[in-house]
Design a protein around this motif. Structure first.
Motif, short mmCIF file in Angstrom:
data_model
loop_
_atom_site.label_atom_id
_atom_site.label_comp_id
_atom_site.label_asym_id
_atom_site.label_seq_id
_atom_site.Cartn_x
_atom_site.Cartn_y
_atom_site.Cartn_z
N UNK A 60 1.10 -0.87 0.14
CA UNK A 60 -0.24 -0.05 -0.18
C UNK A 60 0.96 1.23 -0.27
N UNK A 61 2.02 1.23 0.14
CA UNK A 61 3.08 2.57 0.12
C UNK A 61 4.04 2.47 -0.54
N UNK A 62 4.65 1.01 -1.35
CA UNK A 62 5.51 1.28 -2.32
C UNK A 62 5.08 2.49 -3.32
N UNK A 63 3.71 3.15 -4.26
CA UNK A 63 3.71 3.88 -5.13
C UNK A 63 3.78 4.97 -4.29
N UNK A 95 10.82 1.67 5.23
CA UNK A 95 10.58 2.92 4.56
C UNK A 95 11.62 3.69 5.08
N UNK A 96 12.35 4.02 6.00
CA UNK A 96 13.19 4.83 5.80
C UNK A 96 14.67 4.81 4.68
N UNK A 97 14.55 3.24 4.56
CA UNK A 97 15.49 2.18 3.11
C UNK A 97 15.17 3.30 1.80
N UNK A 98 14.22 3.37 2.16
CA UNK A 98 12.90 4.06 1.00
C UNK A 98 12.94 5.76 1.00
N UNK A 99 13.27 5.90 1.77
CA UNK A 99 13.84 7.83 1.47
C UNK A 99 13.08 8.17 2.71
N UNK A 100 11.78 7.75 3.36
CA UNK A 100 10.86 8.42 4.00
C UNK A 100 12.00 8.54 5.60
N UNK A 101 11.28 9.99 6.60
CA UNK A 101 11.91 9.81 7.68
C UNK A 101 10.45 9.56 8.89
N UNK A 136 2.42 9.71 6.73
CA UNK A 136 1.44 8.72 6.17
C UNK A 136 1.81 7.80 7.45
N UNK A 137 0.33 7.55 8.48
CA UNK A 137 0.62 7.06 9.48
C UNK A 137 0.43 5.86 9.70
N UNK A 138 1.07 5.16 9.93
CA UNK A 138 0.64 3.65 9.29
C UNK A 138 0.47 2.98 10.97
N UNK A 139 -0.25 1.58 11.64
CA UNK A 139 -0.70 1.29 12.47
C UNK A 139 -0.90 -0.54 12.41
N UNK A 140 0.12 -1.48 12.25
CA UNK A 140 0.05 -2.78 12.43
C UNK A 140 -0.64 -3.67 13.09
N UNK A 141 -1.60 -4.34 13.40
CA UNK A 141 -1.67 -5.13 14.34
C UNK A 141 -1.74 -4.26 16.01
#
Length: 210
Positions: A33-36, A56-62, A107-112
């Motif tokens: 869902x976030x690759x794009x 995410x950090x590896x893809x450039x996110x902070x 982006x805000x992500x909450x998994x499980x």
């Protein structure tokens, strides 16, 4: 041994039982869902040992990544350092029932974000998560739709809401959000005894309109 008296003690104890509690791989729905998305700022709630935050950090996110467990965060810090992204991941120990990170995020992500320990107001936390999404940003919530097939009592007493129930509980203003994904999906998971089994989860992806 005494029973844990609060959320941090509970989760520190759980993590201390295992050298690695999770696989070390990012959650599949996060990747899907976030690759794009163009990298920006991200908030990872309940980050555990840090796999999602590091991906995410590896893809450039902070990434601001929070967890209630100091044991989990120590591991996440080591993993981020080993991956060479420690400067892009801000790890914070937080009991989200008591405090929530400041600011807004792309982006805000909450998994499980489930807990058998009493005192975690999940609906309130997820409403705070929605409020932290910047205009044009994404909210991604993934949860279990039921217990694992090898342990039907694993979530005893914990309500596992559907994606529609989660959406309703967010109480979002009409016209401010687009629903991009809502529903159940299956994934393959290895049981503790080594059996490969199918588990059902649900996912909700929302986009806040600019």
């Amino acid at each position: 041994m005494d029973e844990p008296t609060n959320g941090q003690e509970f989760w520190d104890s759980r993590y201390a039982e295992h050298e690695h509690m999770w696989s070390g791989e990012p959650n599949a729905v996060l990747v899907e869902e976030t690759a794009d998305l163009d990298p920006g700022t991200a908030l990872d709630l309940g980050c555990g040992e840090g796999a999602d935050a590091i991906w995410l950090a590896r893809r450039g996110w902070r990434v601001t990544a929070t967890d209630i467990s100091a044991v989990a965060l120590e591991r996440a810090a080591r993993h981020a350092e080993h991956a060479g992204v420690a400067d892009r991941v801000d790890l914070q120990r937080r009991d989200l029932a008591e405090s929530f990170p400041e600011g807004s995020f792309d982006l805000v992500s909450a998994h499980f974000l489930h807990s058998p320990h009493e005192g975690m107001p999940r609906e309130e936390i997820l409403r705070a998560a929605a409020a932290a999404v910047a205009p044009g940003g994404t909210l991604l919530i993934v949860g279990h739709a039921g217990p694992p097939p090898w342990d039907p009592d694993a979530h005893g007493g914990v309500h596992l809401p559907t994606a529609d129930e989660v959406l309703a509980s967010l109480a979002l203003p009409d016209g401010d959000w687009d629903v991009l994904r809502s529903g159940e999906h299956e994934r393959v998971q290895t049981a503790p005894d080594g059996r490969v089994m199918t588990r059902t989860d649900n996912a909700l992806r929302l986009r806040r309109r600019p």
